[in-house]
Design a protein around this motif. Structure first.
Motif, PDB file in Angstrom:
ATOM      1  N   GLN A   1       6.722  18.686 -11.998  1.00  0.00           N
ATOM      2  CA  GLN A   1       5.701  18.978 -10.928  1.00  0.00           C
ATOM      3  C   GLN A   1       5.209  17.930 -10.133  1.00  0.00           C
ATOM      4  N   ARG A   2       5.858  16.869 -10.335  1.00  0.00           N
ATOM      5  CA  ARG A   2       5.325  15.366  -9.310  1.00  0.00           C
ATOM      6  C   ARG A   2       7.168  15.144  -8.614  1.00  0.00           C
ATOM      7  N   THR A   3       8.021  16.183  -8.961  1.00  0.00           N
ATOM      8  CA  THR A   3       9.117  15.718  -7.724  1.00  0.00           C
ATOM      9  C   THR A   3       8.596  17.286  -7.007  1.00  0.00           C
ATOM     10  N   ALA A   4       8.377  18.317  -7.347  1.00  0.00           N
ATOM     11  CA  ALA A   4       8.966  19.312  -6.881  1.00  0.00           C
ATOM     12  C   ALA A   4       8.164  19.248  -4.941  1.00  0.00           C
ATOM     13  N   TYR A   5       6.751  18.540  -5.197  1.00  0.00           N
ATOM     14  CA  TYR A   5       6.409  18.382  -3.553  1.00  0.00           C
ATOM     15  C   TYR A   5       7.034  17.848  -2.996  1.00  0.00           C
ATOM     16  N   PRO A   6       8.129  16.818  -2.747  1.00  0.00           N
ATOM     17  CA  PRO A   6       8.930  16.131  -2.056  1.00  0.00           C
ATOM     18  C   PRO A   6      11.076  16.880  -1.682  1.00  0.00           C
ATOM     19  N   VAL A   7      10.559  18.131  -3.021  1.00  0.00           N
ATOM     20  CA  VAL A   7      11.635  18.295  -2.909  1.00  0.00           C
ATOM     21  C   VAL A   7      11.730  19.609  -1.925  1.00  0.00           C
ATOM     22  N   LEU A   8      10.261  20.538  -2.183  1.00  0.00           N
ATOM     23  CA  LEU A   8       9.970  21.705  -1.677  1.00  0.00           C
ATOM     24  C   LEU A   8       9.565  21.722  -0.186  1.00  0.00           C
ATOM     25  N   ARG A   9       8.816  20.413   0.328  1.00  0.00           N
ATOM     26  CA  ARG A   9       7.831  21.289   1.158  1.00  0.00           C
ATOM     27  C   ARG A   9       8.594  21.118   2.654  1.00  0.00           C
ATOM     28  N   HIS A  10       9.599  20.063   2.431  1.00  0.00           N
ATOM     29  CA  HIS A  10      10.713  20.525   3.717  1.00  0.00           C
ATOM     30  C   HIS A  10      11.332  22.219   3.413  1.00  0.00           C
ATOM     31  N   ARG A  11      11.769  22.826   2.277  1.00  0.00           N
ATOM     32  CA  ARG A  11      13.228  23.626   2.345  1.00  0.00           C
ATOM     33  C   ARG A  11      12.525  25.169   2.382  1.00  0.00           C
TER      34      ARG A  11
ATOM     35  N   GLY B   1       1.156  -0.791   0.009  1.00  0.00           N
ATOM     36  CA  GLY B   1       0.436  -0.236  -0.164  1.00  0.00           C
ATOM     37  C   GLY B   1       1.085   1.376   0.328  1.00  0.00           C
ATOM     38  N   GLN B   2       1.856   1.352  -0.366  1.00  0.00           N
ATOM     39  CA  GLN B   2       3.015   2.359  -0.491  1.00  0.00           C
ATOM     40  C   GLN B   2       3.299   2.103  -1.611  1.00  0.00           C
ATOM     41  N   ARG B   3       3.015   2.377  -2.998  1.00  0.00           N
ATOM     42  CA  ARG B   3       3.688   2.438  -4.139  1.00  0.00           C
ATOM     43  C   ARG B   3       4.510   3.693  -4.220  1.00  0.00           C
ATOM     44  N   GLU B   4       3.384   5.197  -3.686  1.00  0.00           N
ATOM     45  CA  GLU B   4       3.805   6.496  -4.124  1.00  0.00           C
ATOM     46  C   GLU B   4       5.292   6.620  -2.904  1.00  0.00           C
ATOM     47  N   VAL B   5       5.283   5.896  -1.986  1.00  0.00           N
ATOM     48  CA  VAL B   5       6.227   5.937  -1.249  1.00  0.00           C
ATOM     49  C   VAL B   5       7.446   5.663  -1.879  1.00  0.00           C
ATOM     50  N   ILE B   6       7.318   4.111  -2.265  1.00  0.00           N
ATOM     51  CA  ILE B   6       8.736   3.560  -2.890  1.00  0.00           C
ATOM     52  C   ILE B   6       8.955   4.154  -4.022  1.00  0.00           C
ATOM     53  N   ARG B   7       8.163   4.906  -4.670  1.00  0.00           N
ATOM     54  CA  ARG B   7       8.521   5.832  -6.328  1.00  0.00           C
ATOM     55  C   ARG B   7       9.512   6.345  -6.268  1.00  0.00           C
ATOM     56  N   GLN B   8       9.040   6.934  -4.904  1.00  0.00           N
ATOM     57  CA  GLN B   8      10.145   8.338  -4.513  1.00  0.00           C
ATOM     58  C   GLN B   8      10.754   7.565  -3.498  1.00  0.00           C
ATOM     59  N   VAL B   9      11.495   6.258  -2.891  1.00  0.00           N
ATOM     60  CA  VAL B   9      12.120   6.596  -2.872  1.00  0.00           C
ATOM     61  C   VAL B   9      13.265   6.147  -3.295  1.00  0.00           C
ATOM     62  N   MET B  10      12.805   5.718  -3.759  1.00  0.00           N
ATOM     63  CA  MET B  10      13.937   5.276  -5.494  1.00  0.00           C
ATOM     64  C   MET B  10      14.228   6.779  -6.359  1.00  0.00           C
ATOM     65  N   LEU B  11      13.044   7.360  -6.561  1.00  0.00           N
ATOM     66  CA  LEU B  11      14.183   8.464  -7.159  1.00  0.00           C
ATOM     67  C   LEU B  11      14.682   9.020  -6.440  1.00  0.00           C
ATOM     68  N   ALA B  12      15.135   9.188  -4.990  1.00  0.00           N
ATOM     69  CA  ALA B  12      16.209   9.616  -4.390  1.00  0.00           C
ATOM     70  C   ALA B  12      17.037   8.208  -4.579  1.00  0.00           C
ATOM     71  N   LEU B  13      17.161   7.300  -4.814  1.00  0.00           N
ATOM     72  CA  LEU B  13      18.230   6.477  -4.376  1.00  0.00           C
ATOM     73  C   LEU B  13      19.081   6.982  -5.544  1.00  0.00           C
ATOM     74  N   LEU B  14      18.074   7.100  -6.620  1.00  0.00           N
ATOM     75  CA  LEU B  14      18.984   6.978  -7.651  1.00  0.00           C
ATOM     76  C   LEU B  14      19.497   8.007  -8.486  1.00  0.00           C
ATOM     77  N   SER B  15      19.440   9.267  -7.734  1.00  0.00           N
ATOM     78  CA  SER B  15      19.545  10.398  -7.782  1.00  0.00           C
ATOM     79  C   SER B  15      21.274  10.806  -6.468  1.00  0.00           C
ATOM     80  N   GLY B  16      21.016   9.379  -6.421  1.00  0.00           N
ATOM     81  CA  GLY B  16      21.926  10.136  -5.026  1.00  0.00           C
ATOM     82  C   GLY B  16      21.317  11.057  -3.649  1.00  0.00           C
ATOM     83  N   GLY B  17      20.593  10.938  -3.591  1.00  0.00           N
ATOM     84  CA  GLY B  17      20.077  12.009  -2.426  1.00  0.00           C
ATOM     85  C   GLY B  17      19.915  11.333  -1.156  1.00  0.00           C
TER      86      GLY B  17
END
Length: 318
Positions: A277-287, A24-40
């Motif tokens: 647009q899809r990555t703007a939320y996890p990138v900006l929400r804590h900044r 039940g956490q597909r979007e979370v998995i996708r976002q963590v994968m994006l960070a992993l692939l980006s070295g973040g």
């Protein structure tokens, strides 16, 4: 092209394998994968028991990476994280030897990071940014790939030390984990009771992951998309009754890397406006720091980001 297509299929297969153990956490998995692939690095915020630790363990299995978990508590010392020099006596001679701490792993889970004191929290700063650990006069290089995933509880305030803005900025993403639905909860309970527990396969190693990062870094970004990224970040510094402080320049760098990673996972070799647009939320929400008006009116960071994106689409920030 052949290498890129091969690794694109492999990464999607890895994502599906991780999804076997995290329900039940597909979007979370996708976002963590994006960070992993980006070295973040990633900051996960969610209620206890939502599978944050299991997520990191599963990722370490799928990518065949070493994994260490650090439980942050008020009495945790910086040396408990980084390691320390210990005295060793051999045949009448004494010498110091560096004993590595749990931060020396490919994947490090900093559990409930906001429970530790600022001094201990700061022990991770150098590791997260430079991928090195300095103890005394010696610096020790961390093994690549290196990735910190930290968690914090959104509702507990007593006995916690909020992360300062400088440390929050070291996290590429801040991901919000939502409570699962009824049917997803049923599947989770089934896994907990030992029913149909999936076998997780190792599909890619650290060397392969670094190769994917290298390929992603070569994905071109059109001038219009690059300008769009810069304008989104600059928009957080425009006069806005809901924003007290805007995003840092690091936000633009993270948007570029995350957008490239998303394009890669979507099977494309070009970055689109939707990727940004899809990555703007996890990138900006804590900044971005919200103003008193925003807090008093119940306005969230995601609401402000949505307004900025909508305004940009209407040409207000062109």
């Amino acid at each position: 092209m052949a290498d890129i297509e091969l690794y694109q299929k492999k990464i999607i297969e890895c994502e599906q394998e991780i999804g076997k153990g995290i329900i039940g956490q597909r979007e979370v998995i996708r976002q963590v994968m994006l960070a992993l692939l980006s070295g973040g690095n990633v900051l996960l915020e969610g209620m206890p028991g939502l599978g944050k630790t299991m997520l990191v363990r599963t990722i370490s299995q799928v990518f065949f990476l070493s994994f260490k978990r650090i439980q942050f508590t008020p009495d945790l010392m910086p040396s408990d994280v980084t390691g320390t020099n210990i005295m060793v006596k051999e045949e009448g001679n004494s010498s110091f030897r560096f004993e590595r701490g749990p931060v020396f792993a490919n994947l490090v889970l900093a559990d409930e990071i906001n429970r530790a004191t600022p001094k201990t929290q700061s022990a991770l700063l150098e590791a997260m940014q430079e991928h090195t650990v300095t103890v005394g006069n010696e610096s020790h290089r961390l093994e690549e790939p290196f990735f910190v995933l930290a968690t914090q509880n959104p509702i507990e305030q007593e006995g916690t030390y909020p992360l300062p803005e400088a440390q929050l900025d070291r996290f590429m993403f801040k991901i919000l984990i939502k409570f699962p639905g009824r049917e997803e909860l049923r599947e989770i309970v089934g896994l907990t009771e030992g029913q149909n527990v999936p076998e997780i396969r190792s599909l890619l190693d650290g060397e392969g992951l670094l190769k994917v990062r290298e390929l992603i870094g070569k994905i071109p970004i059109a001038e219009a998309v690059m300008n769009y990224i810069l304008e989104l970040v600059m928009a957080t510094h425009e006069p806005n009754p809901y924003i007290r402080e805007g995003a840092s320049p690091r936000a633009a760098q993270c948007l570029i890397r995350a957008s490239r990673a998303r394009a890669f996972m979507e099977g494309r070799l070009n970055v689109s406006f939707e990727d940004v647009q899809r990555t703007a939320y996890p990138v900006l929400r804590h900044r971005i720091l919200l103003s008193f008006d925003a807090v008093s009116e119940g306005i969230t960071e995601d609401t402000v980001i949505r307004q900025i994106i909508d305004a940009k689409e209407k040409g207000l920030y062109a």
